[in-house]
Design an enzyme around this catalytic site. Structure first.
Site, PDB file in Angstrom:
ATOM      1  N   GLU A 284       1.910   0.189  -4.807  1.00 46.41           N
ATOM      2  CA  GLU A 284       0.583   0.611  -4.895  1.00 46.41           C
ATOM      3  C   GLU A 284       1.389   2.381  -6.074  1.00 46.41           C
ATOM      4  O   GLU A 284       2.227   2.585  -5.061  1.00 46.41           O
ATOM      5  CB  GLU A 284      -0.217   0.686  -4.115  1.00 46.41           C
ATOM      6  CG  GLU A 284      -1.604   1.479  -5.007  1.00 46.41           C
ATOM      7  CD  GLU A 284      -2.325   2.287  -3.429  1.00 46.41           C
ATOM      8  OE1 GLU A 284      -3.178   2.772  -3.203  1.00 46.41           O
ATOM      9  OE2 GLU A 284      -1.547   2.279  -2.497  1.00 46.41           O
TER      10      GLU A 284
ATOM     11  N   ASP B 207       0.908  -1.691  -0.550  1.00 45.88           N
ATOM     12  CA  ASP B 207      -0.034  -0.394   0.426  1.00 45.88           C
ATOM     13  C   ASP B 207       0.870   1.238   0.200  1.00 45.88           C
ATOM     14  O   ASP B 207       1.656   1.406   0.913  1.00 45.88           O
ATOM     15  CB  ASP B 207      -1.223  -0.092   0.977  1.00 45.88           C
ATOM     16  CG  ASP B 207      -1.942   1.274   0.665  1.00 45.88           C
ATOM     17  OD1 ASP B 207      -2.894   1.167   0.393  1.00 45.88           O
ATOM     18  OD2 ASP B 207      -1.339   1.971   2.681  1.00 45.88           O
TER      19      ASP B 207
END
Length: 608
Positions: free
Chosen positions: A370, A333
């Site tokens: 990401e 993330d």
């Protein structure tokens, strides 16, 4: 007019022993007097002469590149020489000046990345909203107090309309056993790999505010439910990738403890053993993620954070890659924001550490970053195997088909501009990295693509086929396949509608058909990719591997025609229509396409 053809796949590139055999085909007219392969076997330019021979209507130039020296990523382009001028040829076509190092053809030999990824069809699940097993451990009203929202958790009926108010505290009861029970549905869809949004203990429904990195949330079924899911996915040949939230923790985590649930948290105790694990402003406030006080950033300048997250023997990264869980990879993330002292200092150093720790446990682990922006810095640095391909796929496709950019502002681009965006972005990425790029139409962070299209199913079909056939690995966001809609967060996180009367069965059939097509054709999983034609509203590209050819034509608005000259990538033979209603006729020197309005058509070459 001189034309050239090369893709970094067979038959243009082959490996034999410790050498790469590289072929360039040129049209016979205006042929150069000499052609060189420009390579960098030891990071210095070498120009290797390419002997020529006649091959039908083309001239074949060929040479070999030694593999016993240099870096694993082999970059090369071609120099064409006439008595009084020169041209260069690379993945972006011809140029009068040499392509930059990161604008050349590139292949990884040897390839150290996970070799299984390119063959997959991923499916992303937001666990609370996929399916509920009905287990007696499921979350109920008041199971969590969500301090960030200032309210207790609520348990809603599956059919309750999602509301923006308190959305992060509004649970619907989806869990890991619910996912396990729906694996047969996913296999029928063609899914071979799962990516789950965070599953570790946290008070919110999204669980990006981690409370405990070592325990699956008890209301998802705990670690035992993950083991059950892992066992069933193994039996069904389904890979499993989890969401790694290592940029920040949740403010309820005992390391931080904003809400005074323990006595040693860093938030209120300057002498806490965890104080250096976070970063504080002079006024004592925390450096957090993008202004969200519930998400204090981890400080990787502290050696204990490094040990606990990735370096230590039982670090979080290593723990879940080991038996009995043995997950197949991590989606990292906001990976570009991770770093020291509340910022991104030392980012590449720590990501290299995360990458190495994961590969120590499983050399075939998939490390997926990401990035909403340009991910190429991280991809070139080798600190991840691939990126969520927003910039190289989702955003240009979105701009072209919906007329809306990531900021929900109007944008108008032609097919030619879309082609330039996508081709320029991937130029210089190794072919193997391109194959592992993570292509989605939408996700838990964006509005559903069907909503951006205002329900236009024809354009949705265009987007779905594009996702399955473009270079990279496709990922379906749960519910897209049955026509689930929804705007930006939280409305893109609606519960899956399991009553089949609510499904768009034609769309579901398309997803199943495209999954089967991808599995049946190596060109779609491992082939090279080249845009052959782009105008205002028409985009045509080909996937090629050995003698296999898949041709895709996307027509955005009014019906149109297109002409493709016969070439080594578009050769004569019988073209079988696999999807769509476009008409392709083969002429003596070219292929003629008649494309209906708002359509996508896929053909497969059956050689003569």
């Amino acid at each position: 007019m001189l034309n050239a053809w090369h893709l970094p796949v067979p038959p243009f590139l082959r490996r034999r022993g410790d050498r790469l055999y590289i072929t360039l085909l040129l049209s016979a007219e205006s042929a150069p007097s000499q052609v060189f392969l420009r390579g960098e076997p030891d990071n210095e330019e070498w120009l290797l002469p390419m002997p020529s021979s006649k091959q039908g209507e083309y001239i074949r130039y060929h040479t070999t590149l030694a593999l016993h020296e240099g870096e694993d990523i082999r970059r090369y382009c071609f120099k064409l020489l006439w008595p009084e001028r020169q041209q260069w040829f690379g993945p972006r076509g011809f140029s009068a000046i040499p392509p930059g190092q990161l604008e050349q053809f590139a292949v990884s030999v040897p390839d150290s990345g996970p070799d299984w990824v390119a063959d997959q069809i991923f499916y992303q699940i937001f666990p609370d909203r996929f399916f509920s097993s009905g287990g007696d451990y499921l979350l109920q009203n008041d199971s969590y107090f969500h301090h960030a929202a200032g309210r207790w958790s609520t348990r809603s009926d599956w059919k309750k309309t999602l509301s923006e108010e308190g959305a992060a505290s509004d649970f619907y009861g989806g869990d890991l056993d619910g996912i396990s029970s729906k694996l047969p549905y996913l296999r029928k869809l063609g899914v071979t790999a799962l990516y789950l949004n965070p599953i570790f203990t946290a008070p919110s429904v999204h669980k990006y505010d981690t409370h405990d990195y070592y325990h699956v949330d008890p209301f998802f079924g705990g670690n035992e439910a993950l083991l059950r899911l892992r066992e069933k996915t193994r039996k069904m040949g389904i890979k499993l990738v989890l969401d790694g939230v290592f940029n920040h923790a949740g403010d309820s985590h005992p390391w931080f403890d904003r809400h005074k649930l323990s006595e040693k948290g860093a938030c209120h105790h300057p002498d806490s053993p965890y104080r250096g694990w976070f970063s504080f402003w002079p006024d004592g406030t925390t450096r957090d993620w993008k202004g969200y006080s519930s998400l204090p950033k981890l400080n990787y300048a502290d050696p204990e954070v490094v040990q606990r997250i990735y370096q230590g023997d039982d670090s979080v990264v290593r723990h879940w890659l080991r038996p009995p869980y043995s997950i197949d990879g991590w989606r990292l993330d906001v990976v570009h924001m991770l770093g020291e002292h509340g910022g991104a200092k030392g980012n590449l150093h720590h990501l290299a550490g995360i990458y190495q720790a994961a590969k120590d446990e499983n050399p075939q682990a998939y490390i997926l970053g990401e990035h909403f922006g340009d991910a190429r810095r991280w991809l070139h640095a080798g600190v991840e195997d691939a990126a969520m391909n927003y910039m190289g796929f989702a955003l240009p496709l979105r701009a072209f088909l919906t007329g809306i950019d990531i900021a929900m502002q109007p944008v108008a681009i032609t097919a030619n501009e879309c082609a330039e965006w996508m081709e320029n972005y991937r130029a210089g990425l190794s072919h193997q990295t391109q194959l592992r790029q993570f292509n989605q139409l939408d996700s838990h962070d964006t509005a559903r693509f069907l909503t951006l299209l205002n329900g236009n199913i024809e354009r949705m079909r265009m987007a779905v086929v594009w996702m399955y056939t473009w270079i990279g690995v496709p990922c379906i966001y749960y519910g897209d396949e049955v026509g689930l809609d929804g705007g930006n967060d939280p409305f893109c996180r609606k519960p899956f509608p399991w009553e089949e009367s609510e499904w768009n069965h034609d769309l579901l059939a398309l997803y199943r058909q495209m999954s089967a097509l991808r599995q049946q054709n190596k060109a779609l999983r491992h082939g090279g990719c080249l845009i052959l034609h782009s105008t205002d509203d028409t985009l045509v590209f080909v996937r090629a591997y050995q003698q296999e050819r898949i041709l895709i034509a996307i027509q955005r608005s009014a019906s149109a025609t297109a002409t493709l000259p016969l070439s080594p990538l578009v050769i004569d033979g019988r073209w079988q229509c696999l999807e769509g209603e476009g008409v392709l006729t083969s002429q003596t020197t070219h292929l003629h396409m008649a494309l209906p309005a708002e359509s996508v058509t896929v053909w497969r070459l059956i050689p003569a």
